[in-house]
Design a protein around this motif. Sequence first.
Motif, PDB file in Angstrom:
ATOM      1  N   ALA A 179      10.317   0.335 -11.485  1.00 16.53           N
ATOM      2  CA  ALA A 179      10.126  -1.071 -11.858  1.00 16.53           C
ATOM      3  C   ALA A 179       9.802  -1.190 -13.346  1.00 16.53           C
ATOM      4  O   ALA A 179      10.331  -2.066 -14.043  1.00 16.53           O
ATOM      5  CB  ALA A 179       9.028  -1.701 -11.010  1.00 16.53           C
ATOM      6  N   LEU A 180       8.940  -0.312 -13.850  1.00 17.68           N
ATOM      7  CA  LEU A 180       8.598  -0.316 -15.272  1.00 17.68           C
ATOM      8  C   LEU A 180       9.835  -0.027 -16.127  1.00 17.68           C
ATOM      9  O   LEU A 180      10.077  -0.691 -17.140  1.00 17.68           O
ATOM     10  CB  LEU A 180       7.516   0.730 -15.569  1.00 17.68           C
ATOM     11  CG  LEU A 180       6.118   0.421 -15.066  1.00 17.68           C
ATOM     12  CD1 LEU A 180       5.257   1.677 -15.111  1.00 17.68           C
ATOM     13  CD2 LEU A 180       5.490  -0.690 -15.883  1.00 17.68           C
ATOM     14  N   PHE A 181      10.598   0.951 -15.708  1.00 10.87           N
ATOM     15  CA  PHE A 181      11.803   1.342 -16.433  1.00 10.87           C
ATOM     16  C   PHE A 181      12.807   0.187 -16.466  1.00 10.87           C
ATOM     17  O   PHE A 181      13.428  -0.093 -17.494  1.00 10.87           O
ATOM     18  CB  PHE A 181      12.407   2.584 -15.771  1.00 10.87           C
ATOM     19  CG  PHE A 181      13.510   3.227 -16.539  1.00 10.87           C
ATOM     20  CD1 PHE A 181      13.260   3.845 -17.754  1.00 10.87           C
ATOM     21  CD2 PHE A 181      14.799   3.238 -16.044  1.00 10.87           C
ATOM     22  CE1 PHE A 181      14.280   4.458 -18.468  1.00 10.87           C
ATOM     23  CE2 PHE A 181      15.832   3.852 -16.741  1.00 10.87           C
ATOM     24  CZ  PHE A 181      15.566   4.465 -17.956  1.00 10.87           C
ATOM     25  N   SER A 182      12.932  -0.494 -15.354  1.00 17.89           N
ATOM     26  CA  SER A 182      13.821  -1.647 -15.274  1.00 17.89           C
ATOM     27  C   SER A 182      13.379  -2.751 -16.235  1.00 17.89           C
ATOM     28  O   SER A 182      14.211  -3.370 -16.904  1.00 17.89           O
ATOM     29  CB  SER A 182      13.847  -2.176 -13.836  1.00 17.89           C
ATOM     30  OG  SER A 182      14.600  -3.351 -13.759  1.00 17.89           O
ATOM     31  N   PRO A 190       0.806  -1.236   0.000  1.00 18.34           N
ATOM     32  CA  PRO A 190       0.000   0.000   0.000  1.00 18.34           C
ATOM     33  C   PRO A 190       0.832   1.276   0.000  1.00 18.34           C
ATOM     34  O   PRO A 190       0.333   2.340  -0.324  1.00 18.34           O
ATOM     35  CB  PRO A 190      -0.827  -0.111   1.280  1.00 18.34           C
ATOM     36  CG  PRO A 190      -0.096  -1.069   2.145  1.00 18.34           C
ATOM     37  CD  PRO A 190       0.648  -2.001   1.228  1.00 18.34           C
ATOM     38  N   ASN A 191       2.102   1.157   0.342  1.00 18.47           N
ATOM     39  CA  ASN A 191       2.957   2.344   0.391  1.00 18.47           C
ATOM     40  C   ASN A 191       3.739   2.582  -0.894  1.00 18.47           C
ATOM     41  O   ASN A 191       4.546   3.502  -0.953  1.00 18.47           O
ATOM     42  CB  ASN A 191       3.926   2.235   1.575  1.00 18.47           C
ATOM     43  CG  ASN A 191       3.189   2.189   2.890  1.00 18.47           C
ATOM     44  OD1 ASN A 191       2.224   2.902   3.095  1.00 18.47           O
ATOM     45  ND2 ASN A 191       3.628   1.324   3.776  1.00 18.47           N
ATOM     46  N   LYS A 192       3.521   1.742  -1.917  1.00 18.39           N
ATOM     47  CA  LYS A 192       4.222   1.941  -3.195  1.00 18.39           C
ATOM     48  C   LYS A 192       3.815   3.292  -3.764  1.00 18.39           C
ATOM     49  O   LYS A 192       2.641   3.621  -3.844  1.00 18.39           O
ATOM     50  CB  LYS A 192       3.842   0.871  -4.213  1.00 18.39           C
ATOM     51  CG  LYS A 192       4.613  -0.402  -4.097  1.00 18.39           C
ATOM     52  CD  LYS A 192       5.950  -0.282  -4.778  1.00 18.39           C
ATOM     53  CE  LYS A 192       6.577  -1.657  -4.822  1.00 18.39           C
ATOM     54  NZ  LYS A 192       7.977  -1.657  -4.634  1.00 18.39           N
ATOM     55  N   ASN A 193       4.795   4.057  -4.157  1.00 18.00           N
ATOM     56  CA  ASN A 193       4.481   5.339  -4.771  1.00 18.00           C
ATOM     57  C   ASN A 193       4.789   5.275  -6.261  1.00 18.00           C
ATOM     58  O   ASN A 193       5.351   4.295  -6.758  1.00 18.00           O
ATOM     59  CB  ASN A 193       5.223   6.485  -4.071  1.00 18.00           C
ATOM     60  CG  ASN A 193       6.724   6.363  -4.191  1.00 18.00           C
ATOM     61  OD1 ASN A 193       7.260   5.966  -5.219  1.00 18.00           O
ATOM     62  ND2 ASN A 193       7.426   6.722  -3.123  1.00 18.00           N
ATOM     63  N   GLU A 194       4.422   6.318  -6.962  1.00 15.89           N
ATOM     64  CA  GLU A 194       4.578   6.309  -8.424  1.00 15.89           C
ATOM     65  C   GLU A 194       6.036   6.199  -8.853  1.00 15.89           C
ATOM     66  O   GLU A 194       6.336   5.568  -9.857  1.00 15.89           O
ATOM     67  CB  GLU A 194       3.897   7.519  -9.057  1.00 15.89           C
ATOM     68  CG  GLU A 194       4.427   8.838  -8.589  1.00 15.89           C
ATOM     69  CD  GLU A 194       3.533   9.997  -8.939  1.00 15.89           C
ATOM     70  OE1 GLU A 194       4.077  11.036  -9.357  1.00 15.89           O
ATOM     71  OE2 GLU A 194       2.307   9.882  -8.808  1.00 15.89           O
ATOM     72  N   CYS A 219       7.214   6.038 -18.150  1.00 11.74           N
ATOM     73  CA  CYS A 219       6.990   5.080 -17.066  1.00 11.74           C
ATOM     74  C   CYS A 219       6.299   5.761 -15.881  1.00 11.74           C
ATOM     75  O   CYS A 219       5.423   5.177 -15.236  1.00 11.74           O
ATOM     76  CB  CYS A 219       8.308   4.464 -16.604  1.00 11.74           C
ATOM     77  SG  CYS A 219       9.059   3.361 -17.807  1.00 11.74           S
ATOM     78  N   LEU A 220       6.667   6.987 -15.619  1.00 11.43           N
ATOM     79  CA  LEU A 220       6.051   7.752 -14.537  1.00 11.43           C
ATOM     80  C   LEU A 220       4.579   8.012 -14.833  1.00 11.43           C
ATOM     81  O   LEU A 220       3.729   7.894 -13.935  1.00 11.43           O
ATOM     82  CB  LEU A 220       6.813   9.060 -14.348  1.00 11.43           C
ATOM     83  CG  LEU A 220       6.684   9.778 -13.029  1.00 11.43           C
ATOM     84  CD1 LEU A 220       6.966   8.872 -11.851  1.00 11.43           C
ATOM     85  CD2 LEU A 220       7.616  10.971 -13.002  1.00 11.43           C
ATOM     86  N   ILE A 221       4.251   8.312 -16.065  1.00  8.97           N
ATOM     87  CA  ILE A 221       2.856   8.533 -16.462  1.00  8.97           C
ATOM     88  C   ILE A 221       2.049   7.246 -16.266  1.00  8.97           C
ATOM     89  O   ILE A 221       0.944   7.266 -15.716  1.00  8.97           O
ATOM     90  CB  ILE A 221       2.773   9.020 -17.923  1.00  8.97           C
ATOM     91  CG1 ILE A 221       3.343  10.436 -18.034  1.00  8.97           C
ATOM     92  CG2 ILE A 221       1.345   8.962 -18.446  1.00  8.97           C
ATOM     93  CD1 ILE A 221       3.583  10.898 -19.460  1.00  8.97           C
ATOM     94  N   VAL A 222       2.612   6.119 -16.689  1.00 13.89           N
ATOM     95  CA  VAL A 222       1.935   4.828 -16.538  1.00 13.89           C
ATOM     96  C   VAL A 222       1.776   4.498 -15.058  1.00 13.89           C
ATOM     97  O   VAL A 222       0.720   4.021 -14.632  1.00 13.89           O
ATOM     98  CB  VAL A 222       2.701   3.714 -17.286  1.00 13.89           C
ATOM     99  CG1 VAL A 222       2.129   2.353 -16.964  1.00 13.89           C
ATOM    100  CG2 VAL A 222       2.675   3.972 -18.781  1.00 13.89           C
TER     101      VAL A 222
END
Length: 69
Positions: free
Chosen positions: A35-38, A25-29, A53-56
């Motif tokens: 993770a997406l970028f990786s 629950p504490n995952k932030n954008e 990735c930030l937008i997604v």
Amino acid sequence: NFEEKPRNEYYSYLPIIFEKAMKNPNKNEAEIAKALFSIEQDRMGLTGDYEKCLIVAKEILKAKKQCNC
């Protein structure tokens, strides 16, 4: 279609990303975007676009909030 192959590969990683977002629950954008970028760089062999990735990531958290997950 040339664009369908990367899109399909992106879709295959969505469950991994959604699981990360839902379980913590504490995952932030920024963490989700990282993770997406990786995935883009390490698994797909792309240069990656952190801003996209930030937008997604923002959209993922928005969806999480809407479903009260």
